[in-house]
Motif scaffolding. Structure first.
Motif, PDB file in Angstrom:
ATOM      1  N   HIS A   1      26.758  43.242  30.537  1.00  0.00           N
ATOM      2  CA  HIS A   1      26.992  43.469  31.973  1.00  0.00           C
ATOM      3  C   HIS A   1      28.492  43.643  32.273  1.00  0.00           C
ATOM      4  O   HIS A   1      28.878  44.460  33.103  1.00  0.00           O
ATOM      5  CB  HIS A   1      26.435  42.303  32.799  1.00  0.00           C
ATOM      6  CG  HIS A   1      24.940  42.367  32.999  1.00  0.00           C
ATOM      7  ND1 HIS A   1      24.209  43.518  32.812  1.00  0.00           N
ATOM      8  CD2 HIS A   1      24.055  41.419  33.410  1.00  0.00           C
ATOM      9  CE1 HIS A   1      22.937  43.268  33.084  1.00  0.00           C
ATOM     10  NE2 HIS A   1      22.813  42.006  33.445  1.00  0.00           N
ATOM     11  N   VAL A   2      29.319  42.861  31.587  1.00  0.00           N
ATOM     12  CA  VAL A   2      30.765  43.008  31.820  1.00  0.00           C
ATOM     13  C   VAL A   2      31.261  44.321  31.203  1.00  0.00           C
ATOM     14  O   VAL A   2      32.094  45.022  31.788  1.00  0.00           O
ATOM     15  CB  VAL A   2      31.549  41.799  31.275  1.00  0.00           C
ATOM     16  CG1 VAL A   2      33.048  41.987  31.509  1.00  0.00           C
ATOM     17  CG2 VAL A   2      31.089  40.516  31.946  1.00  0.00           C
ATOM     18  N   LEU A   3      30.719  44.682  30.033  1.00  0.00           N
ATOM     19  CA  LEU A   3      31.088  45.969  29.426  1.00  0.00           C
ATOM     20  C   LEU A   3      30.695  47.117  30.363  1.00  0.00           C
ATOM     21  O   LEU A   3      31.465  48.052  30.595  1.00  0.00           O
ATOM     22  CB  LEU A   3      30.394  46.154  28.065  1.00  0.00           C
ATOM     23  CG  LEU A   3      30.767  45.151  26.967  1.00  0.00           C
ATOM     24  CD1 LEU A   3      29.960  45.432  25.697  1.00  0.00           C
ATOM     25  CD2 LEU A   3      32.263  45.213  26.658  1.00  0.00           C
ATOM     26  N   THR A   4      29.480  47.028  30.913  1.00  0.00           N
ATOM     27  CA  THR A   4      29.000  48.047  31.851  1.00  0.00           C
ATOM     28  C   THR A   4      29.936  48.152  33.051  1.00  0.00           C
ATOM     29  O   THR A   4      30.320  49.258  33.464  1.00  0.00           O
ATOM     30  CB  THR A   4      27.575  47.678  32.338  1.00  0.00           C
ATOM     31  OG1 THR A   4      26.729  47.545  31.199  1.00  0.00           O
ATOM     32  CG2 THR A   4      27.017  48.726  33.266  1.00  0.00           C
ATOM     33  N   THR A   5      30.319  46.995  33.579  1.00  0.00           N
ATOM     34  CA  THR A   5      31.235  46.984  34.725  1.00  0.00           C
ATOM     35  C   THR A   5      32.570  47.606  34.331  1.00  0.00           C
ATOM     36  O   THR A   5      33.131  48.420  35.071  1.00  0.00           O
ATOM     37  CB  THR A   5      31.462  45.537  35.207  1.00  0.00           C
ATOM     38  OG1 THR A   5      30.193  44.938  35.466  1.00  0.00           O
ATOM     39  CG2 THR A   5      32.306  45.502  36.473  1.00  0.00           C
ATOM     40  N   GLY A   6      33.055  47.242  33.142  1.00  0.00           N
ATOM     41  CA  GLY A   6      34.327  47.785  32.663  1.00  0.00           C
ATOM     42  C   GLY A   6      34.288  49.304  32.606  1.00  0.00           C
ATOM     43  O   GLY A   6      35.209  49.988  33.046  1.00  0.00           O
ATOM     44  N   LEU A   7      33.183  49.849  32.073  1.00  0.00           N
ATOM     45  CA  LEU A   7      33.052  51.308  31.996  1.00  0.00           C
ATOM     46  C   LEU A   7      33.006  51.915  33.400  1.00  0.00           C
ATOM     47  O   LEU A   7      33.600  52.960  33.651  1.00  0.00           O
ATOM     48  CB  LEU A   7      31.788  51.689  31.214  1.00  0.00           C
ATOM     49  CG  LEU A   7      31.785  51.324  29.717  1.00  0.00           C
ATOM     50  CD1 LEU A   7      30.408  51.583  29.113  1.00  0.00           C
ATOM     51  CD2 LEU A   7      32.859  52.113  28.964  1.00  0.00           C
TER      52      LEU A   7
END
Lengths: 507, 100
Positions: A76-82
């Motif tokens: 979820h944090v990776l998704t947000t980062g992208l």
């Protein structure tokens, strides 16, 4: 469509903003949408549950218990980062943030300090003064704290009650650069971030339920200077409106102090929504001293290109991309695109109806979705599994639009059919048949009713002829009423004007 | 010689919510400075070619799937609580707000 904007909160006097430039940074904590907690298998579905029913040795911090990382929370944090154009750390680690408080059973919070999962991103959003882009310093992963309730025992002792259900729930912290320059931009940033987090499915981000907590760091500096002023942290805003009001209040309060030659102190202030003011929560006499050190109980985390590509492949269309697709490819106005994209129910209906019948003009679909359907979305809380309002279906909404376009159903009747379909889920054809709706577009069939309405409303007729053309709207309404909404409003209006515009003696 | 002051010791004690007497502060000041002196000796080693490490076990990316496991019952969770109010744990009153 007619959308009425809420009255804006009281703004800061222009004289203040001529002298001082607000410098605002925003910190958002949001709970991530996972089934289990950050470092243990306890369920995160504790909203409304009795206290201490969602705990285990890990989230109670019992000696010897060891954390394990929830993969989905990391993603979820990776998704947000992208989604915010951030740089993803190839290797990251966990750190202990040490402080003692009864809501933190281990005496430390597992967080990320030196190397956040995502850094150097940005978010762009619209404001009344045009688009604004705010830099995002970092987005990192950590665990939530327990909940404290303050109470008095029957024998009069003041105590705190601890509920560990929330302890260890996955939390993402997103921190901006001090790039925000107004209370409105602070609110808009928070609104756009909520929209983004929901669109990419990482958080429900409901502010009232504490799933999204917004804090603003506010300082002022004289216009034309560079150095930052004394920073005050404002928290406890539980709506977007209170974010804007709290920041405006703080700008005025600080300006008044500076004007009076009073030094500002670095402090944390809480927002009191009822009083419409901030109050001191605690002074920050010493700089925060959390004595971070690497968490020895967790191995480092490597995010390789393969994993990141998998996450990227699942990334949903972002609100910005969707708005620009709606305007450039589908020809919607920027306003309609913004309204539809900002509302999950409207957004779901708009794309589903167009998918169901690509031949429908997008503008017509947008009018329905942002108009009567959008109003129903505010009244009816129920949603279908596809996110449509009540029991509505995309195929039936498309059918409704086709009937209106074909002239079979008046707009007034269509509105009634829509209301009934959304509530009951019944087919449009069934509702139309049961109610006997059939648009009357034949002018000769309407002729008698038009004459009767004119005869019964001499005052309106007089107004029209006295130079008040808007009186015709009232007369159209009377004809619609007399025909139970079945008359074609365009035909009625033409028939009325034709009679009204004749020389008075011929009427 | 490390030079941790009495105030430094008192500050660290406050962060750990330890109430120490002057006598204890004095004793700990000596002990903590002694520990720091030992670190100063370690710090003389040439570690330029060694990457910093926070882990002695060579593991990485130990993750679990997002699957719910059974939790404690409230009675299990509260078995060692000093005081209960229903299913809440009772603690001395806390003024002010929570971190983070």
């Amino acid at each position: 469509m007619t959308a009425v904007r809420a009255a804006p909160p009281t703004g800061v006097p222009a004289s203040v903003l001529e002298r001082y430039e607000p410098v605002i940074g925003i910190e958002v904590h949001c709970q991530l949408r996972t089934a289990s907690k950050m470092f243990c298998g306890c369920s995160t579905d504790y909203d409304g549950a009795p206290p201490n029913t969602h705990t285990c040795p890990v989230c109670l911090g019992l000696p010897g218990a060891l954390p394990t990382i929830n993969r989905l929370a990391v993603e979820h944090v990776l998704t947000t980062g992208l989604a915010i154009d951030a740089t993803i750390a190839a290797t990251t680690r966990w750190e202990r943030k040490n402080y003692f408080y009864p809501d933190l059973p281990k005496g430390y919070q597992i967080s990320q300090y030196a190397i956040p999962l995502a850094a150097a991103g940005r978010l762009t959003f619209g404001t009344s003064g045009g688009d604004v882009t705010v830099g995002i310093t970092r987005a990192h992963l950590e665990e939530d704290t327990a909940k404290l309730v303050h109470a008095t025992t029957p024998d009069g002792r003041k105590v705190s009650l601890v509920d560990f259900n929330r302890s260890g729930a996955p939390l993402m912290e997103i921190v901006t650069e001090p790039d925000v320059r107004s209370a409105e931009a602070a609110r808009r940033y928070a609104e756009e971030l909520q929209l983004l987090l929901r669109a990419i499915g990482v958080s429900n981000a409901d502010m009232e339920r504490g799933q999204m907590r917004v804090e603003a760091n506010v300082s002022l500096r004289p216009r034309g200077t560079e150095a930052f002023g004394t920073r005050v942290e404002v928290k406890n805003m539980n709506s977007f409106r209170s974010v804007e009001r709290a920041v405006n209040f703080e700008i005025e309060r600080q300006a008044a102090a500076l004007d009076a030659g009073q030094p500002l102190v670095q402090e944390t202030r809480g927002w009191d929504d009822g009083r419409g003011s901030t109050y001191q929560m605690r002074l920050k006499e010493t700089s925060e001293d959390y004595r971070y050190f690497p968490e020895p109980d967790l191995p480092p985390l490597k995010v390789d290109a393969v994993w990141l590509d998998e996450v990227r492949a699942r990334l949903a269309e972002l609100p910005t991309a969707r708005r620009s697709r709606y305007t450039s490819e589908l020809g919607l106005s920027a306003y309609d695109a913004a309204v539809i994209v900002a509302d999950p129910a409207m957004s779901a209906a708009f794309s589903a109806v167009l998918a169901s019948d690509p031949s429908l003009p997008p503008k017509e679909v947008a009018n329905l979705v942002a108009g009567d359907y959008g109003r129903a979305a505010k009244e009816i809380q129920e949603r279908t599994p596809d996110g449509l309002v009540g029991r509505s279906s995309a195929a039936e909404l498309a059918e409704l639009l086709r009937r209106v376009a074909a002239g079979e159903l008046s707009r007034a009747n269509a509105k009634e059919v829509l209301g009934e379909h959304v509530r009951s889920g019944e087919a449009v054809s069934g509702i139309v048949a049961a109610r006997g709706f059939r648009q009357i577009s034949d002018a000769s069939a309407l002729s008698d009713v038009v004459d009767e309405v004119l005869a019964a409303n001499p005052a309106a007729v007089g107004d029209y002829r006295a130079g008040k053309p808007q009186a015709v709207g009232f007369l159209v309404g009377q004809v619609m009423k007399a025909t139970r909404g079945q008359a074609n409003a365009g035909v009625v209006q033409a028939a009325l004007r034709e009679r009204l515009d004749r020389p008075a003696g011929d009427a | 010689m490390a030079t941790l002051s009495r105030d430094d010791v008192a500050h660290v004690a406050h962060l750990a919510r330890l109430g120490l007497t002057d006598e204890e502060l004095a004793r700990l000041e000596g002990q903590l400075n002694h520990i720091l002196d030992q670190y100063a000796i370690l710090a003389q080693l040439d570690t330029d070619a060694i990457p910093p490490t926070a882990q002695t076990i060579e593991l990485e990316n130990i993750l679990r799937d997002d699957v719910v496991q059974p939790s404690f019952t409230p009675d299990e969770a509260l078995a060692n609580a000093p005081e209960r109010d229903g299913d809440f744990i009772v603690v001395p009153p806390i003024i002010g707000d929570s971190e983070p």
